[in-house]
Design a protein around this motif. Structure first.
Motif, PDB file in Angstrom:
ATOM      1  N   LEU A 272      14.972 -17.096  98.373  1.00 55.26           N
ATOM      2  CA  LEU A 272      15.258 -16.002  97.448  1.00 55.26           C
ATOM      3  C   LEU A 272      16.305 -16.416  96.417  1.00 55.26           C
ATOM      4  CD1 LEU A 272      15.349 -12.875  99.790  1.00 55.26           C
ATOM      5  CD2 LEU A 272      13.744 -13.294  97.917  1.00 55.26           C
ATOM      6  N   ALA A 273      17.334 -17.116  96.873  1.00 54.27           N
ATOM      7  CA  ALA A 273      18.371 -17.582  95.952  1.00 54.27           C
ATOM      8  C   ALA A 273      17.802 -18.559  94.934  1.00 54.27           C
ATOM      9  CB  ALA A 273      19.513 -18.227  96.733  1.00 54.27           C
ATOM     10  N   LEU A 274      16.934 -19.458  95.368  1.00 53.13           N
ATOM     11  CA  LEU A 274      16.328 -20.428  94.463  1.00 53.13           C
ATOM     12  C   LEU A 274      15.383 -19.759  93.478  1.00 53.13           C
ATOM     13  CD1 LEU A 274      15.583 -23.259  97.045  1.00 53.13           C
ATOM     14  CD2 LEU A 274      17.239 -23.374  95.184  1.00 53.13           C
ATOM     15  N   LEU A 275      14.607 -18.790  93.942  1.00 49.01           N
ATOM     16  CA  LEU A 275      13.686 -18.096  93.050  1.00 49.01           C
ATOM     17  C   LEU A 275      14.434 -17.394  91.917  1.00 49.01           C
ATOM     18  CD1 LEU A 275      11.293 -16.555  95.719  1.00 49.01           C
ATOM     19  CD2 LEU A 275      10.610 -18.174  93.940  1.00 49.01           C
ATOM     20  N   ALA A 276      15.643 -16.923  92.197  1.00 39.35           N
ATOM     21  CA  ALA A 276      16.414 -16.179  91.195  1.00 39.35           C
ATOM     22  C   ALA A 276      17.227 -17.079  90.283  1.00 39.35           C
ATOM     23  CB  ALA A 276      17.345 -15.195  91.910  1.00 39.35           C
ATOM     24  N   ARG A 277      17.259 -18.404  90.543  1.00 40.56           N
ATOM     25  CA  ARG A 277      18.157 -19.300  89.803  1.00 40.56           C
ATOM     26  C   ARG A 277      17.413 -20.562  89.359  1.00 40.56           C
ATOM     27  NH1 ARG A 277      20.742 -16.620  93.761  1.00 40.56           N
ATOM     28  NH2 ARG A 277      22.821 -15.747  93.313  1.00 40.56           N
ATOM     29  N   PRO A 278      16.685 -20.504  88.262  1.00 39.66           N
ATOM     30  CA  PRO A 278      15.975 -21.698  87.774  1.00 39.66           C
ATOM     31  C   PRO A 278      16.906 -22.884  87.542  1.00 39.66           C
ATOM     32  CG  PRO A 278      15.245 -19.739  86.607  1.00 39.66           C
ATOM     33  CD  PRO A 278      16.433 -19.331  87.412  1.00 39.66           C
ATOM     34  N   GLY A 279      18.127 -22.640  87.058  1.00 41.18           N
ATOM     35  CA  GLY A 279      19.053 -23.741  86.819  1.00 41.18           C
ATOM     36  C   GLY A 279      19.442 -24.444  88.107  1.00 41.18           C
ATOM     37  N   LEU A 280      19.592 -23.696  89.189  1.00 44.07           N
ATOM     38  CA  LEU A 280      19.899 -24.302  90.485  1.00 44.07           C
ATOM     39  C   LEU A 280      18.738 -25.159  90.956  1.00 44.07           C
ATOM     40  CD1 LEU A 280      21.580 -24.647  93.047  1.00 44.07           C
ATOM     41  CD2 LEU A 280      20.710 -22.432  93.833  1.00 44.07           C
ATOM     42  N   ARG A 281      17.523 -24.676  90.782  1.00 38.73           N
ATOM     43  CA  ARG A 281      16.346 -25.466  91.161  1.00 38.73           C
ATOM     44  C   ARG A 281      16.309 -26.777  90.380  1.00 38.73           C
ATOM     45  NH1 ARG A 281      13.423 -20.355  90.264  1.00 38.73           N
ATOM     46  NH2 ARG A 281      12.109 -21.383  88.699  1.00 38.73           N
ATOM     47  N   ALA A 294      24.468 -27.636  99.126  1.00 39.79           N
ATOM     48  CA  ALA A 294      23.731 -26.407  98.809  1.00 39.79           C
ATOM     49  C   ALA A 294      23.492 -25.575 100.061  1.00 39.79           C
ATOM     50  CB  ALA A 294      22.410 -26.756  98.130  1.00 39.79           C
ATOM     51  N   VAL A 295      23.114 -26.220 101.155  1.00 38.14           N
ATOM     52  CA  VAL A 295      22.850 -25.485 102.390  1.00 38.14           C
ATOM     53  C   VAL A 295      24.126 -24.817 102.897  1.00 38.14           C
ATOM     54  CG1 VAL A 295      22.227 -25.757 104.832  1.00 38.14           C
ATOM     55  CG2 VAL A 295      20.793 -26.767 103.044  1.00 38.14           C
ATOM     56  N   ASP A 296      25.259 -25.518 102.843  1.00 36.18           N
ATOM     57  CA  ASP A 296      26.514 -24.888 103.245  1.00 36.18           C
ATOM     58  C   ASP A 296      26.842 -23.680 102.366  1.00 36.18           C
ATOM     59  OD1 ASP A 296      27.691 -25.979 105.574  1.00 36.18           O
ATOM     60  OD2 ASP A 296      28.175 -27.812 104.498  1.00 36.18           O
ATOM     61  N   GLU A 297      26.552 -23.781 101.075  1.00 33.12           N
ATOM     62  CA  GLU A 297      26.832 -22.656 100.186  1.00 33.12           C
ATOM     63  C   GLU A 297      25.875 -21.490 100.461  1.00 33.12           C
ATOM     64  OE1 GLU A 297      28.647 -20.616  96.744  1.00 33.12           O
ATOM     65  OE2 GLU A 297      29.184 -21.699  98.573  1.00 33.12           O
ATOM     66  N   PHE A 298      24.606 -21.779 100.753  1.00 33.24           N
ATOM     67  CA  PHE A 298      23.693 -20.705 101.148  1.00 33.24           C
ATOM     68  C   PHE A 298      24.221 -19.994 102.391  1.00 33.24           C
ATOM     69  CE2 PHE A 298      20.113 -23.458  99.237  1.00 33.24           C
ATOM     70  CZ  PHE A 298      20.195 -22.813  98.017  1.00 33.24           C
ATOM     71  N   LEU A 299      24.715 -20.766 103.346  1.00 31.58           N
ATOM     72  CA  LEU A 299      25.243 -20.199 104.584  1.00 31.58           C
ATOM     73  C   LEU A 299      26.482 -19.339 104.329  1.00 31.58           C
ATOM     74  CD1 LEU A 299      24.809 -23.354 106.812  1.00 31.58           C
ATOM     75  CD2 LEU A 299      23.835 -21.115 107.351  1.00 31.58           C
ATOM     76  N   ARG A 300      27.357 -19.794 103.453  1.00 32.23           N
ATOM     77  CA  ARG A 300      28.545 -19.004 103.130  1.00 32.23           C
ATOM     78  C   ARG A 300      28.178 -17.730 102.398  1.00 32.23           C
ATOM     79  NH1 ARG A 300      31.198 -17.162  98.996  1.00 32.23           N
ATOM     80  NH2 ARG A 300      29.741 -18.135  97.549  1.00 32.23           N
TER      81      ARG A 300
END
Length: 422
Positions: A272-281, A294-300
């Motif tokens: 969901l976070a990736l779908l909403a953030r093309p720049g992050l992808r 990135a995974v640690d930030e998703f977890l936080r």
């Protein structure tokens, strides 16, 4: 929360009630309570002399409770740490032997057997297998206009991985998930405490218990070591560790259930976070070395476990509040991860920040034994989806439909439908 009195909170806030949270975005409510104070009491119905439940929102306070020995998983004087109604003997026996509900010294003894096969070396050796599983699941999605990413990837992927670690047949993964969900509906906050729901959980506990006892028996004795985690548990029992058959079977069930549901939530919410953030992808495609951060930030930013419970074993104080022996503390991990005192600009997802000291895997003796495996699954699975899924491709603008599971502890989508073309 009918068992608790609706006493008002600080600054005119009502008593905190997780049942009133917006499951899709609980963070504004967390922020209001955290800004009013790092801990909030809700007194048990029955008068001022009753025990108190403390909801803990501040990072420093959550970290202290997780790390300090004056707080435990069970109430002082014993009793069950598992939130189960009376009866249901098989379910109770299984769940009360789960590692997550144990305190030292039993926790220490059991964790010493489980941790080595889930350590850094074994997990590194598993990464090629994890990648093969991810690709096998992701490849059929490439040509599809619409997919349910939970049902078709996020749920089966970690279940197939943990099945391989345990050494059980991967072709039974649908059956494993069915039984695991029946257990979670009874023991979590999904609300199915009906006679039918509890009976289903009792049947699931019995079926899984019988299955793992058979699998453990097949690995006992000389020449029967298959090099899997079940073999390690069977060998430990053969070598006289005083690990009971109930503990062995319950540990396998716990690893199966905890080893996939939380990772399912992590992957679903990260997508969901990736779908909403093309720049992050685009950034992750340009530099795959950013995946661990990135995974640690998703977890936080949006952890798959939002709350965990501890009990005060002696009188103490937390953020200046008097906590008595026997009080319950509900640690709101989702709020702690967005505490600006620990993470500046916490509502912004930033994979370049230092997020490694988040609380999503816990801290102290109960730090998640499978954290390394969960990280490897998330890094690998999300990278494969980013490479293969059209909805995550450059310039994609998919239509997304999300339905969250009705659970404020194990938090995440139970359905995540992504359509690329109408």
């Amino acid at each position: 929360m009918s068992a608790e009195a609706p006493a008002g909170g600080p600054r005119g806030l009502p008593a905190f009630d997780p049942a009133r949270l917006d499951l899709a975005d609980p963070y504004p409510v967390y922020r209001r309570y955290r800004e009013a104070g790092p801990v909030h009491p809700v007194r048990t119905a029955g008068g001022a002399g009753g025990a108190t439940t403390w909801y803990v929102f501040g990072y420093a306070e959550v970290a202290r409770v997780l790390a300090r020995r004056e707080f435990g998983r069970r109430a002082p004087g014993g009793g069950s740490a598992a939130p189960l109604p009376p009866g249901y003997a098989v379910l109770r026996r299984v769940v009360e032997n789960w590692l997550v509900f144990l305190d030292p010294p039993r926790h220490t003894r059991l964790r010493a057997l489980v941790t080595p096969p889930l350590g850094a070396g074994p997990v590194a050796a598993l990464r090629p297998r994890i990648r093969r599983i991810a690709r096998r699941l992701a490849d059929p999605l490439v040509a599809r206009d619409g997919v349910d990413l939970v049902a078709e990837f996020a749920a089966p992927f970690p279940l197939l991985v943990i099945s391989g670690v345990l050494g059980v047949p991967q072709e039974r993964q649908a059956w494993f998930r069915e039984q695991a969900l029946a257990l979670q509906r009874a023991g979590g906050t999904r609300g199915d405490r009906s006679a039918a729901g509890m009976a289903a959980a009792e049947r699931a506990a019995g079926a899984l218990d019988a299955f793992f006892r058979r699998e453990l028996d097949a690995r006992r004795g000389p020449g029967r070591n298959r090099g899997d985690l079940l073999s390690a548990l069977a060998r430990a029992a053969d070598e006289g560790t005083a690990l009971s058959p109930e503990e062995q079977s319950a540990t396998c069930i716990h690893l199966l259930t905890a080893g996939h549901e939380t990772t399912t939530g992590l992957i679903g919410k990260a997508v969901l976070a990736l779908l909403a953030r093309p720049g992050l992808r685009d950034g992750l495609r340009a530099d795959p070395g950013l995946w661990p951060a990135a995974v640690d930030e998703f977890l936080r930013h949006d952890p798959p476990v939002q709350m965990v419970t501890r009990w005060a074993w002696r009188d103490t104080a937390l953020a200046g509040c008097p906590v008595r022996a026997g009080d319950r503390l509900v640690l709101v991990l989702g709020a702690a991860g967005r505490d600006p005192a620990r993470f500046p600009d916490p509502d912004r997802l930033d994979i370049h920040r230092e997020a490694a000291r988040h609380c999503a895997f816990g801290l102290g003796v109960h730090y998640c034994a499978g954290a390394g495996l969960a990280r490897a699954e998330a890094e690998t699975g999300l990278a494969e989806l980013l490479d293969r899924l059209p909805a995550l491709g450059p310039g994609a603008r998919p239509r997304v439909t999300v339905r969250y599971a009705p659970d404020w502890v194990f938090h995440g989508p139970e359905r995540l439908t992504v359509t690329v073309r109408e």
